[in-house]
Design an enzyme around this catalytic site. Sequence first.
Site, PDB file in Angstrom:
ATOM      1  N   ASN A   6      -5.117 -45.106  -2.928  1.00 13.83           N
ATOM      2  CA  ASN A   6      -4.709 -44.204  -1.838  1.00 13.83           C
ATOM      3  C   ASN A   6      -4.367 -45.103  -0.651  1.00 13.83           C
ATOM      4  OD1 ASN A   6      -6.452 -41.434  -0.157  1.00 13.83           O
ATOM      5  ND2 ASN A   6      -4.291 -41.905  -0.277  1.00 13.83           N
ATOM      6  N   GLN A  40      -1.045 -41.884   3.988  1.00 13.48           N
ATOM      7  CA  GLN A  40      -1.475 -41.454   5.307  1.00 13.48           C
ATOM      8  C   GLN A  40      -1.418 -42.629   6.288  1.00 13.48           C
ATOM      9  OE1 GLN A  40      -3.937 -40.475   2.737  1.00 13.48           O
ATOM     10  NE2 GLN A  40      -3.338 -38.311   2.653  1.00 13.48           N
ATOM     11  N   ASN A  60      -0.675 -37.362   7.856  1.00 13.60           N
ATOM     12  CA  ASN A  60      -0.130 -37.363   6.506  1.00 13.60           C
ATOM     13  C   ASN A  60       1.299 -37.900   6.498  1.00 13.60           C
ATOM     14  OD1 ASN A  60      -2.293 -36.475   4.996  1.00 13.60           O
ATOM     15  ND2 ASN A  60      -1.747 -34.314   5.166  1.00 13.60           N
ATOM     16  N   CYS A  69     -10.356 -37.827   5.973  1.00 17.14           N
ATOM     17  CA  CYS A  69      -9.810 -38.639   4.880  1.00 17.14           C
ATOM     18  C   CYS A  69     -10.878 -39.620   4.422  1.00 17.14           C
ATOM     19  CB  CYS A  69      -8.555 -39.383   5.339  1.00 17.14           C
ATOM     20  SG  CYS A  69      -7.852 -40.427   4.040  1.00 17.14           S
ATOM     21  N   HIS A 166     -10.575 -27.692   0.313  1.00 14.63           N
ATOM     22  CA  HIS A 166     -10.334 -28.089  -1.076  1.00 14.63           C
ATOM     23  C   HIS A 166     -10.474 -26.891  -2.005  1.00 14.63           C
ATOM     24  CE1 HIS A 166     -10.237 -32.503  -0.638  1.00 14.63           C
ATOM     25  NE2 HIS A 166     -10.992 -32.252   0.421  1.00 14.63           N
ATOM     26  N   ASN A 197      -6.104 -28.867  -0.178  1.00 13.01           N
ATOM     27  CA  ASN A 197      -6.008 -29.946  -1.163  1.00 13.01           C
ATOM     28  C   ASN A 197      -6.424 -29.381  -2.517  1.00 13.01           C
ATOM     29  OD1 ASN A 197      -5.570 -32.380   0.711  1.00 13.01           O
ATOM     30  ND2 ASN A 197      -7.390 -31.423   1.581  1.00 13.01           N
ATOM     31  N   GLU A 215      -2.621 -33.579  -2.713  1.00 15.92           N
ATOM     32  CA  GLU A 215      -3.060 -33.494  -1.324  1.00 15.92           C
ATOM     33  C   GLU A 215      -2.051 -32.736  -0.465  1.00 15.92           C
ATOM     34  OE1 GLU A 215      -5.038 -36.707   0.653  1.00 15.92           O
ATOM     35  OE2 GLU A 215      -4.983 -37.957  -1.143  1.00 15.92           O
ATOM     36  N   CYS A 224      -8.285 -39.574  -3.881  1.00 15.31           N
ATOM     37  CA  CYS A 224      -8.566 -38.777  -2.693  1.00 15.31           C
ATOM     38  C   CYS A 224     -10.075 -38.748  -2.515  1.00 15.31           C
ATOM     39  CB  CYS A 224      -8.002 -37.366  -2.844  1.00 15.31           C
ATOM     40  SG  CYS A 224      -8.415 -36.264  -1.471  1.00 15.31           S
ATOM     41  N   GLY A 225     -10.563 -39.380  -1.451  1.00 14.93           N
ATOM     42  CA  GLY A 225     -12.006 -39.494  -1.253  1.00 14.93           C
ATOM     43  C   GLY A 225     -12.679 -38.160  -1.011  1.00 14.93           C
ATOM     44  N   THR A 226     -12.139 -37.358  -0.092  1.00 12.11           N
ATOM     45  CA  THR A 226     -12.744 -36.044   0.133  1.00 12.11           C
ATOM     46  C   THR A 226     -12.570 -35.160  -1.100  1.00 12.11           C
ATOM     47  OG1 THR A 226     -10.702 -35.226   1.191  1.00 12.11           O
ATOM     48  CG2 THR A 226     -12.425 -36.115   2.641  1.00 12.11           C
ATOM     49  N   GLY A 227     -11.460 -35.358  -1.838  1.00 14.88           N
ATOM     50  CA  GLY A 227     -11.261 -34.618  -3.077  1.00 14.88           C
ATOM     51  C   GLY A 227     -12.308 -34.952  -4.119  1.00 14.88           C
TER      52      GLY A 227
END
Length: 285
Positions: A6, A40, A60, A69, A166, A197, A215, A224-227
């Site tokens: 990413n 990003q 983004n 993020c 999400h 997301n 995303e 995707c870390g938060t994903g």
Amino acid sequence: MHGAGNDFIVLNGIDQDLSGITKDQWQALAHRQFGVGADQILLVEKATRPDADFRYRIFNSDGGEVEQCGNGSRCFVRFVQGQGGLSNKNPLRVEVAHTVLTLKSHPDGQVEVDMGAPIFEHSHIPFNATGLASVQEFQETLYALPLNYPATHDSLVGVLSMGNPHAVQVVGDIDSAPVLEEGPEIEKFAAFPKKVNVGYLQAINRNEIKLRVFERGAGETLACGTGACAAVVSGIRRGLLDSPVKVHTRGGDLQIAWGGIINGVAQPVIMTGPAVTVFEGETTI
């Protein structure tokens, strides 16, 4: 820089004034053919609150600003402690849109991030479930999103926020999951007023998953870390996973730990993963 593929442009907004950059200019910088290219852009700034060391903002590739993020937060640490030369503190506390994150750099190159607690209240995600059918699976409520492409069908998703919204669904085979077909439609589904997301989770065993994420504002990214955090939380609530969980993304692996809900209080999610510098340079806007 990149975190598990990413990739980010990271800018020092402390030693130079970048407040006047427009949405079109952010978009041009992120363009992979005509600009530097990135999923990003991270803008490092001075903190605006006393309990944080720095602030950073996230844009983004479509030029829109977003709240959170996960992979970017790890790259932020490496930037300010390394080539940015802005701090030698470890751990660091950084201000993002709605919270303060705690980030710790490890000698092996991994960065550990306290991502805060997941949010399930619909108004805070935000998510409007009015008119949507739902089904309970263990501790998780799944919502049926009526989709039109590639054919009319319902997509069952768990919905939560990790500082950004999400929608997570479980699939049998990650490689054949309709990420590029469904993702754009779910991203802009009317129930998500700030878009969403879209995560696709394949459980390998109770401590290991594969993940792809479409995303919002960026399309499918290599990680995707938060994903990853959202997928693990949703998987645990569905009774499919146990903490900690290794998350295999197309760009690399992340480790996610979550202690669940204790006495009615959601515990923070801890994410650990890589952060790598690719190159440094200057550009004129």
